[in-house]
Scaffold this motif. Structure first.
Motif, PDB file in Angstrom:
ATOM      1  N   UNK A  23      40.141 -57.762 -65.893  1.00 57.05           N
ATOM      2  CA  UNK A  23      40.719 -57.433 -64.585  1.00 57.05           C
ATOM      3  C   UNK A  23      41.381 -58.656 -63.976  1.00 57.05           C
ATOM      4  N   UNK A  24      40.713 -59.789 -64.043  1.00 58.59           N
ATOM      5  CA  UNK A  24      41.282 -61.013 -63.460  1.00 58.59           C
ATOM      6  C   UNK A  24      42.523 -61.493 -64.209  1.00 58.59           C
ATOM      7  N   UNK A  25      42.504 -61.408 -65.519  1.00 58.57           N
ATOM      8  CA  UNK A  25      43.601 -61.961 -66.320  1.00 58.57           C
ATOM      9  C   UNK A  25      44.770 -61.005 -66.513  1.00 58.57           C
ATOM     10  N   UNK A  26      44.536 -59.685 -66.434  1.00 63.82           N
ATOM     11  CA  UNK A  26      45.594 -58.741 -66.725  1.00 63.82           C
ATOM     12  C   UNK A  26      45.910 -57.780 -65.580  1.00 63.82           C
ATOM     13  N   UNK A  27      44.928 -57.095 -65.093  1.00 63.47           N
ATOM     14  CA  UNK A  27      45.171 -56.049 -64.098  1.00 63.47           C
ATOM     15  C   UNK A  27      45.713 -56.623 -62.793  1.00 63.47           C
ATOM     16  N   UNK A  28      45.047 -57.626 -62.250  1.00 64.15           N
ATOM     17  CA  UNK A  28      45.474 -58.193 -60.960  1.00 64.15           C
ATOM     18  C   UNK A  28      46.876 -58.806 -61.048  1.00 64.15           C
ATOM     19  N   UNK A  29      47.186 -59.634 -62.064  1.00 63.63           N
ATOM     20  CA  UNK A  29      48.557 -60.176 -62.138  1.00 63.63           C
ATOM     21  C   UNK A  29      49.643 -59.107 -62.286  1.00 63.63           C
ATOM     22  N   UNK A  30      49.380 -58.089 -63.133  1.00 63.87           N
ATOM     23  CA  UNK A  30      50.391 -57.039 -63.307  1.00 63.87           C
ATOM     24  C   UNK A  30      50.535 -56.177 -62.058  1.00 63.87           C
ATOM     25  N   UNK A  31      49.452 -55.882 -61.403  1.00 64.06           N
ATOM     26  CA  UNK A  31      49.529 -55.110 -60.157  1.00 64.06           C
ATOM     27  C   UNK A  31      50.274 -55.902 -59.085  1.00 64.06           C
ATOM     28  N   UNK A  32      50.003 -57.187 -58.985  1.00 59.35           N
ATOM     29  CA  UNK A  32      50.696 -58.043 -58.016  1.00 59.35           C
ATOM     30  C   UNK A  32      52.187 -58.104 -58.319  1.00 59.35           C
ATOM     31  N   UNK A  33      52.522 -58.277 -59.590  1.00 54.85           N
ATOM     32  CA  UNK A  33      53.940 -58.325 -59.981  1.00 54.85           C
ATOM     33  C   UNK A  33      54.632 -56.998 -59.686  1.00 54.85           C
ATOM     34  N   UNK A  34      53.971 -55.900 -59.949  1.00 54.77           N
ATOM     35  CA  UNK A  34      54.557 -54.579 -59.673  1.00 54.77           C
ATOM     36  C   UNK A  34      54.808 -54.367 -58.196  1.00 54.77           C
ATOM     37  N   UNK A  35      53.858 -54.725 -57.374  1.00 51.39           N
ATOM     38  CA  UNK A  35      54.026 -54.584 -55.922  1.00 51.39           C
ATOM     39  C   UNK A  35      55.147 -55.489 -55.427  1.00 51.39           C
ATOM     40  N   UNK A  36      55.188 -56.722 -55.896  1.00 51.67           N
ATOM     41  CA  UNK A  36      56.252 -57.654 -55.512  1.00 51.67           C
ATOM     42  C   UNK A  36      57.621 -57.128 -55.942  1.00 51.67           C
ATOM     43  N   UNK A  37      57.718 -56.585 -57.157  1.00 52.56           N
ATOM     44  CA  UNK A  37      58.963 -56.011 -57.648  1.00 52.56           C
ATOM     45  C   UNK A  37      59.428 -54.859 -56.751  1.00 52.56           C
ATOM     46  N   UNK A  38      58.518 -53.963 -56.398  1.00 53.82           N
ATOM     47  CA  UNK A  38      58.872 -52.837 -55.529  1.00 53.82           C
ATOM     48  C   UNK A  38      59.367 -53.305 -54.166  1.00 53.82           C
ATOM     49  N   UNK A  39      58.724 -54.289 -53.593  1.00 53.39           N
ATOM     50  CA  UNK A  39      59.142 -54.809 -52.285  1.00 53.39           C
ATOM     51  C   UNK A  39      60.529 -55.439 -52.382  1.00 53.39           C
ATOM     52  N   UNK A  40      60.741 -56.263 -53.409  1.00 52.55           N
ATOM     53  CA  UNK A  40      62.042 -56.934 -53.559  1.00 52.55           C
ATOM     54  C   UNK A  40      63.173 -55.941 -53.799  1.00 52.55           C
ATOM     55  N   UNK A  41      62.950 -54.926 -54.637  1.00 54.14           N
ATOM     56  CA  UNK A  41      64.028 -53.979 -54.919  1.00 54.14           C
ATOM     57  C   UNK A  41      64.276 -53.025 -53.760  1.00 54.14           C
TER      58      UNK A  41
END
Length: 186
Positions: free
Chosen positions: A14-32
């Motif tokens: 969860x720390x190494x994969x889920x949290x970083x990918x979820x954070x990146x996805x949310x950031x991508x949605x906000x930026x686009x």
């Protein structure tokens, strides 16, 4: 509850994969949604500046005072079925645009130098039929033309030749595809 939190904290997956990918996805949605998006050009109306199939990054327009003549803008047009159009900004609010029969453009009486326009005439050497004359751009509107003047449906052909502020979407910043043409547009 403490035990469940401890298990979550100790879970490396969860720390190494889920949290970083979820954070990146949310950031991508906000930026686009609020900053930029990509667009693909389906027509030759901006050739040679933009070719059919080129893909570009654009940024949303929030400050209309920063728009200037020559900017390449994405906007919604009520007269065209294609939805979003990509054209060059020629006329700003309250300016007078005069189009001569040979395609020469004057802005407030001064000839506009357009090095980006190379197709002023069609393949038979004729100027396309279009609305020529003088256009007075309203206070809250803009005037747009394609760079491929012989093959662009733009303000010269629309019943209402102006694009209003609420129809503007974004400003083209740079081309990312094809990679051979990667870079800022002029």
């Amino acid at each position: 509850m403490k035990e469940m939190f401890k298990k979550f904290k100790d879970n490396k997956f969860i720390q190494d994969w889920v949290i970083p990918f979820a954070t990146a996805g949310i950031l991508f949605l906000i930026l686009t949604k609020f900053v930029f998006f990509g667009i693909r050009v389906p027509t030759p109306s901006m050739v040679p500046t933009i070719n059919v199939g080129d893909r570009m990054f654009t940024t949303h327009i929030y400050n209309y005072d920063n728009l200037k003549r020559g900017d390449i803008i994405v906007f919604q047009n009520k007269e065209e079925n294609d939805g979003r159009l990509v054209k060059r900004l020629i006329g700003l609010p309250n300016e007078e645009i005069r189009i001569e029969r040979d395609g020469t453009i004057y802005v407030d009486g001064v000839k506009l130098e357009e090095s980006y326009v190379v197709n002023q005439v069609d393949k038979n050497g004729k100027y396309p039929l279009m609305n020529i004359g003088t256009f007075k751009v309203p206070e809250d509107a803009y005037f747009f033309l394609g760079d491929n003047r012989a093959g662009s449906r733009d303000a010269r052909y629309w019943d209402d030749p102006y694009v209003y502020k609420d129809e503007l979407i974004s400003k083209v910043r740079f081309r990312f595809w094809p990679l051979s043409d990667f870079g800022k547009l002029k």
